[in-house]
Every structure is written in C-alpha cells, then in structure tokens.
Enzyme design. Structure first.
Site, PDB file in Angstrom:
ATOM      1  N   HIS A 149      54.733  12.418   9.278  1.00 14.10           N
ATOM      2  CA  HIS A 149      55.444  11.400  10.037  1.00 14.10           C
ATOM      3  C   HIS A 149      55.084   9.999   9.560  1.00 14.10           C
ATOM      4  CE1 HIS A 149      51.742  12.330  12.314  1.00 14.10           C
ATOM      5  NE2 HIS A 149      51.791  11.116  12.820  1.00 14.10           N
ATOM      6  N   LEU A 150      56.059   9.131   9.711  1.00 20.78           N
ATOM      7  CA  LEU A 150      55.912   7.716   9.416  1.00 20.78           C
ATOM      8  C   LEU A 150      55.942   6.991  10.752  1.00 20.78           C
ATOM      9  CD1 LEU A 150      55.972   5.290   7.383  1.00 20.78           C
ATOM     10  CD2 LEU A 150      58.471   5.465   7.473  1.00 20.78           C
ATOM     11  N   ILE A 205      55.300   7.924  22.486  1.00 18.86           N
ATOM     12  CA  ILE A 205      55.011   8.031  23.916  1.00 18.86           C
ATOM     13  C   ILE A 205      53.755   7.241  24.312  1.00 18.86           C
ATOM     14  CG2 ILE A 205      53.665  10.163  23.831  1.00 18.86           C
ATOM     15  CD1 ILE A 205      55.405  10.982  26.356  1.00 18.86           C
TER      16      ILE A 205
END
Length: 142
Positions: free
Chosen positions: A93-94, A30
């Site tokens: 997370h990647l 985002i």
C-alpha cells in the site's frame, strides 16, 4: 490469516472510497495522522510493495499523484507525503499523508514511552467516524 485490505476489496469490511478501478482501490485511513490521509492499494494481494509488477507500482503512484493534487485543494497542507511503510497490514500500500508540519510523516503522535522504551504504534491515534471519512472521501474523489 485474513487480510483487512482484501476484506475491504471484497466489501466484507467498510471503507470510505476515494477512487477505484479494475486494479487499484483508494480509501480513507481509519486512523489518520491528519485529515485527508488515504491509502492506495492494489486489488491483487501482494505483501511487499517491491514485489508489485512495475506497471502496477507506477499506476499506484499516478493515482497517488492525482489524489494528492485534490488533497492539496481540499485540505491545504503544505506538502503531500507519499509513504510506503511496509508494516501494519501485510498488503502492499501507498499512504498519502497531508503534511502541515515536518513531523507528520514521522509523527510524534505515533510515539510513546513504555517501560523506558520508545514505542511507535497507533495507540494514541484516534479512530475517525465513518461519516467523517465518507465526507472526506467525497471531497477527494477524482
């Protein structure tokens, strides 16, 4: 404390989905450093990337490589950076970062001076509209 990534997985929060299967979800960032930046997360809540089972960590990387190839086609960056940051959201997370410049992963856009101290945060990174993210996600679907 609620995890925004768990809320996205549960569809309590919106996301522009690039890829989904039974174990991972990929969606547009985002607040991207560059257009096409996306995140790949395990659907199970695990705080640290290093705590992921090896098979799941490898699967995130394989999906990242596939989306990275598509990102090269669609957004034409010079490289794709794969970043396991560790801060921000406490959910493994990647991050795939389309790199047009050498500083796109260690972007100066994250830096600002506050009280004579260099601060790195998202304050100067613009939020992107859901419509724009949805269009980017559509282009990157694998």
């Amino acid at each position: 404390m609620s995890c925004i990534f768990c809320d996205i997985i549960a569809q309590r929060e919106p996301a522009s989905i690039v890829y989904e299967n039974e174990s991972v979800l990929a969606f547009m960032s985002i607040q991207p450093t560059r257009p096409g930046e996306c995140l790949i997360i395990p659907k199970v809540h695990i705080d640290h990337f290093t705590d992921l089972p090896e098979e799941l960590a490898a699967h995130l990387m394989v999906i990242g490589e596939r989306i990275g190839k598509k990102t090269m086609e669609v957004f034409s960056p010079k490289r794709i950076g794969m970043l396991v940051h560790g801060f921000g959201v406490p959910h493994a997370h990647l991050i795939l970062v389309p790199q047009h410049r050498t500083d796109d992963v260690t972007s100066a856009r994250f830096a600002r001076i506050e009280n004579d101290t260099i601060v790195f945060d998202l304050k100067n990174i613009a939020r992107v509209s859901r419509d724009a993210l949805d269009r980017q996600a559509q282009k990157l679907r694998i």
